[in-house]
Design an enzyme around this catalytic site. Sequence first.
Site, PDB file in Angstrom:
ATOM      1  N   GLY B  32       0.791  -1.231   0.000  1.00 47.38           N
ATOM      2  CA  GLY B  32       0.000   0.000   0.000  1.00 47.38           C
ATOM      3  C   GLY B  32       0.819   1.274   0.000  1.00 47.38           C
ATOM      4  O   GLY B  32       0.284   2.357  -0.191  1.00 47.38           O
ATOM      5  N   CYS B 241     -28.254  -9.168 -16.438  1.00 45.53           N
ATOM      6  CA  CYS B 241     -27.617  -8.923 -17.734  1.00 45.53           C
ATOM      7  C   CYS B 241     -28.535  -9.363 -18.887  1.00 45.53           C
ATOM      8  O   CYS B 241     -29.072 -10.472 -18.879  1.00 45.53           O
ATOM      9  CB  CYS B 241     -26.287  -9.663 -17.812  1.00 45.53           C
ATOM     10  SG  CYS B 241     -25.495  -9.547 -19.433  1.00 45.53           S
ATOM     11  N   CYS B 244     -26.408 -12.454 -20.861  1.00 45.55           N
ATOM     12  CA  CYS B 244     -26.151 -13.746 -20.232  1.00 45.55           C
ATOM     13  C   CYS B 244     -27.075 -14.015 -19.043  1.00 45.55           C
ATOM     14  O   CYS B 244     -27.073 -15.108 -18.494  1.00 45.55           O
ATOM     15  CB  CYS B 244     -24.693 -13.865 -19.809  1.00 45.55           C
ATOM     16  SG  CYS B 244     -24.279 -12.899 -18.359  1.00 45.55           S
ATOM     17  N   CYS B 266     -23.363  -7.110 -18.707  1.00 48.01           N
ATOM     18  CA  CYS B 266     -22.153  -7.285 -17.912  1.00 48.01           C
ATOM     19  C   CYS B 266     -21.054  -6.360 -18.422  1.00 48.01           C
ATOM     20  O   CYS B 266     -20.856  -6.225 -19.632  1.00 48.01           O
ATOM     21  CB  CYS B 266     -21.630  -8.720 -18.045  1.00 48.01           C
ATOM     22  SG  CYS B 266     -22.606  -9.942 -17.184  1.00 48.01           S
ATOM     23  N   CYS B 272     -19.149 -12.545 -19.474  1.00 50.00           N
ATOM     24  CA  CYS B 272     -20.466 -12.614 -20.111  1.00 50.00           C
ATOM     25  C   CYS B 272     -20.446 -13.652 -21.243  1.00 50.00           C
ATOM     26  O   CYS B 272     -21.308 -14.535 -21.312  1.00 50.00           O
ATOM     27  CB  CYS B 272     -20.832 -11.235 -20.647  1.00 50.00           C
ATOM     28  SG  CYS B 272     -22.567 -11.046 -21.060  1.00 50.00           S
TER      29      CYS B 272
END
Lengths: 265, 284
Positions: B32, B241, B244, B266, B272
Amino acid sequence: MNEVQSWQDIEPLLSVRNLTKFYSPGKGCGDVSFDLYPGEVLGIVGESGSGKSTLLNSLSNRLRPDSGEILYNSEQFGELNLYAAEESERRILMRSEWGIVHQHARDGLRMNVSAGANIGERLMAVGERHYGDIRQRALQWLEAVEIEAGRIDDKPSQFSGGMQQRLQIARNLVTHPRLIFMDEPTGGLDVSVQARLLDLLRNLVANLGLSVIIVTHDLAVARLLAHRLMVMRRGEVVESGLTDQVLDDPQHPYTQLLVSSILQN
Amino acid sequence: MSQTEGYNFAYLDEQTKRMIRRAILKGVAIPGYQVPFGGREMPLPHGWGTGGMQVTASVIGADDRLKVIDQGADDTTNAVSIRRFFARTAGVETTERTVEASLIQTRHRIPETPLSNDQIIIYQVPVSEPLRFIEPRETETRKMHALREYGAMQVKLYEDVARFGHIATSYDYPVLVNDRYMMSPSPIPKFDNPKMDRMPALQLFGAGFEKRIYAVPPYTSVKSLDFDDHPFEVQQWQESCAICGSDHSFLDEVITDDNGSKIYVCSDTDYCAGRVAASEEPQQ
């Protein structure tokens, strides 16, 4: 019967010994020593360029002095030699036990976030993580400094100068500091707003038992707020004592000049 | 595919790659923490993923298989041009399938398919300093990181709740890495934040503008900031979606005509397509 504690028995909150900071000869402040006791308001007066602000900056951990010591009696860390202490400790002090009220409110406020966030920031900085509590405390402090609760989500830039100054005070007091540094808190405000702010300050100081070091060139402000006065000229303290004593019976020629230059009605 | 002549492998010279690898190693050692590095000019403008590209160029090898996504999609301008760049300058294989890739450079998304320990994901970062919102001074933000003074970061969340009644920050949502450093996850939606926590893959971040590299090693804790009474939550959709039928992936809203008709699809095109293929297979 309770034994009355005299002030001599109380440890000073802040002890300053031979504090010196010069930018060049005659510019800065030199050899300043004093003790500040809990609940005491110390005024620092003098003309522009006399070293008042340099002294205040050195005292409040913003300007490392050339020499001298500042001893602070901390609740969290015990006796602390300010500039010899860890920077992390000093920075914790700055946001918990100390407060700084700047002359220009924009120096002390975050202008791009709301009034509530300004007050809440110090709470969050000391670990508060509950939004509802933070909000509640912010509302309480807005009320204490006479700002309408409805303005809590407004940005400070939408506030008048006097309101900004009061918000700055609320932002500092929210963590219940013990020592507040003020640099010309009433500078740039008109007379009626000044009077209201002074009244507010006087009440807060008395009710919360705050110790205050206040820099001002306005002797009327000093007389109203300060218990003790230090008069500075050319970087040196030329006279110090109880406020009434200094203002009513000035000893040093410069203090006499300063007092006599006030308009009498 | 062979590599373009006249260029070093993966465009950058070996000295630069070494310097960037040192920065990456330091970043991995201090999860980080933003490590400054000597950012190089790349043959496309800052803000187009130059930071991520420099990291990719430094870690890519001839055996790697690269996937590049932009907003989850493999077929948008940024993704296509960066993928082609490495295909030409490094001659590596590229893929659009998450599971096949050993390196994934991404702008704004983490793939829906969980990543594995032998993959590296490289994020393109526009603003690396999460504290910049509250503190414009670099000297001060560095000190705040050093002393772990992150209370001010909550101010951003406070403002959200005060204004909208909930934490409205929906992307670039600040996280605390390994309980130590506050980090910008790059502008991924906060939907993806939970995927960063203890992710098996190595996560590398490159900021070309600000010349900073940081990293999250595999299986490192990544916590999203919140309030006790306003806990961290991810986006949810009423719809699923249109292609899909997924009801659990990150959806993009797509306007389909001038009358305001819209569908949700998606954002991760590979995920997808994979779902559509899987549902068609049994019928064939």
